[in-house]
Design a protein around this motif. Structure first.
Motif, PDB file in Angstrom:
ATOM      1  N   LEU A 147     101.360  34.990 -54.795  1.00 26.61           N
ATOM      2  CA  LEU A 147     102.146  33.803 -54.501  1.00 26.61           C
ATOM      3  C   LEU A 147     103.044  33.493 -55.690  1.00 26.61           C
ATOM      4  O   LEU A 147     102.579  33.499 -56.838  1.00 26.61           O
ATOM      5  N   MET A 148     104.318  33.225 -55.424  1.00 28.64           N
ATOM      6  CA  MET A 148     105.249  32.837 -56.478  1.00 28.64           C
ATOM      7  C   MET A 148     105.871  31.496 -56.092  1.00 28.64           C
ATOM      8  O   MET A 148     106.459  31.375 -55.006  1.00 28.64           O
ATOM      9  N   ILE A 149     105.710  30.517 -56.975  1.00 29.22           N
ATOM     10  CA  ILE A 149     106.197  29.164 -56.696  1.00 29.22           C
ATOM     11  C   ILE A 149     106.906  28.613 -57.927  1.00 29.22           C
ATOM     12  O   ILE A 149     106.802  29.150 -59.026  1.00 29.22           O
ATOM     13  N   ALA A 150     107.613  27.510 -57.726  1.00 26.55           N
ATOM     14  CA  ALA A 150     108.125  26.690 -58.814  1.00 26.55           C
ATOM     15  C   ALA A 150     107.538  25.301 -58.620  1.00 26.55           C
ATOM     16  O   ALA A 150     107.284  24.875 -57.478  1.00 26.55           O
ATOM     17  N   HIS A 151     107.294  24.606 -59.719  1.00 30.33           N
ATOM     18  CA  HIS A 151     106.803  23.231 -59.650  1.00 30.33           C
ATOM     19  C   HIS A 151     106.843  22.613 -61.040  1.00 30.33           C
ATOM     20  O   HIS A 151     107.105  23.290 -62.027  1.00 30.33           O
ATOM     21  N   SER A 152     106.594  21.317 -61.085  1.00 28.04           N
ATOM     22  CA  SER A 152     106.470  20.615 -62.359  1.00 28.04           C
ATOM     23  C   SER A 152     105.275  19.667 -62.235  1.00 28.04           C
ATOM     24  O   SER A 152     104.762  19.447 -61.142  1.00 28.04           O
ATOM     25  N   PHE A 153     104.849  19.145 -63.358  1.00 28.36           N
ATOM     26  CA  PHE A 153     103.698  18.235 -63.381  1.00 28.36           C
ATOM     27  C   PHE A 153     104.085  16.911 -64.021  1.00 28.36           C
ATOM     28  O   PHE A 153     105.003  16.844 -64.842  1.00 28.36           O
ATOM     29  N   ARG A 154     103.337  15.881 -63.662  1.00 27.58           N
ATOM     30  CA  ARG A 154     103.453  14.585 -64.309  1.00 27.58           C
ATOM     31  C   ARG A 154     102.182  14.349 -65.109  1.00 27.58           C
ATOM     32  O   ARG A 154     101.084  14.598 -64.621  1.00 27.58           O
TER      33      ARG A 154
END
Length: 132
Positions: free
Chosen positions: A10-17
């Motif tokens: 699986l390849m994704i993009a994301h960010s965290f808070r």
């Protein structure tokens, strides 16, 4: 307990808070190896845990719903930190839904549980285990 495991990626993009995430608060990419382990106490009438072809196919279908996506833009994950642990649960729950719907064949109704493991690297991974 008997088990089989099938694998995809699986390849994704994301960010965290949150400060705990340090530089990962910025948008970044992640690539995971995804292992789905299916368990049962006794083998079915064909002496298998579950049809490995169907298990592979259904894991691929679940992964394809997330693959090459920016999860920050997906309505299902609005305002959610899509951590590795969280994503393992999402995949396990979606696989469980497919088991219940019969997508893994009638023999899959005898499954006791599913564990999904997302490998972030060769030294770090997270899992989620659930009963069926």
């Amino acid at each position: 307990m008997f088990s089989i495991t099938v694998r995809d990626h699986l390849m994704i993009a994301h960010s965290f808070r949150g400060e705990v995430f340090g530089p990962a608060q910025r948008l970044h990419g992640a690539t995971f190896l995804v292992d789905a382990t299916f368990r049962r106490a006794e083998l079915d009438d064909d002496n298998i845990v579950v049809d490995i072809g169907l298990a592979t196919q259904e894991l691929g279908a679940v992964v394809s719903e997330l693959n090459y996506r920016n999860l920050d833009s997906e309505p299902d994950f609005k305002d959610t930190n899509t951590s590795t642990e969280f994503l393992a649960k999402v995949i396990a729950d979606r696989l469980a839904d497919r088991v219940q719907a019969g997508a893994l064949g009638a023999g899959a109704h005898g499954l006791a549980g599913i564990t999904v493991t997302l490998h972030e690297s060769h030294i770090a991974w997270a899992s989620y285990e659930r009963a069926l």
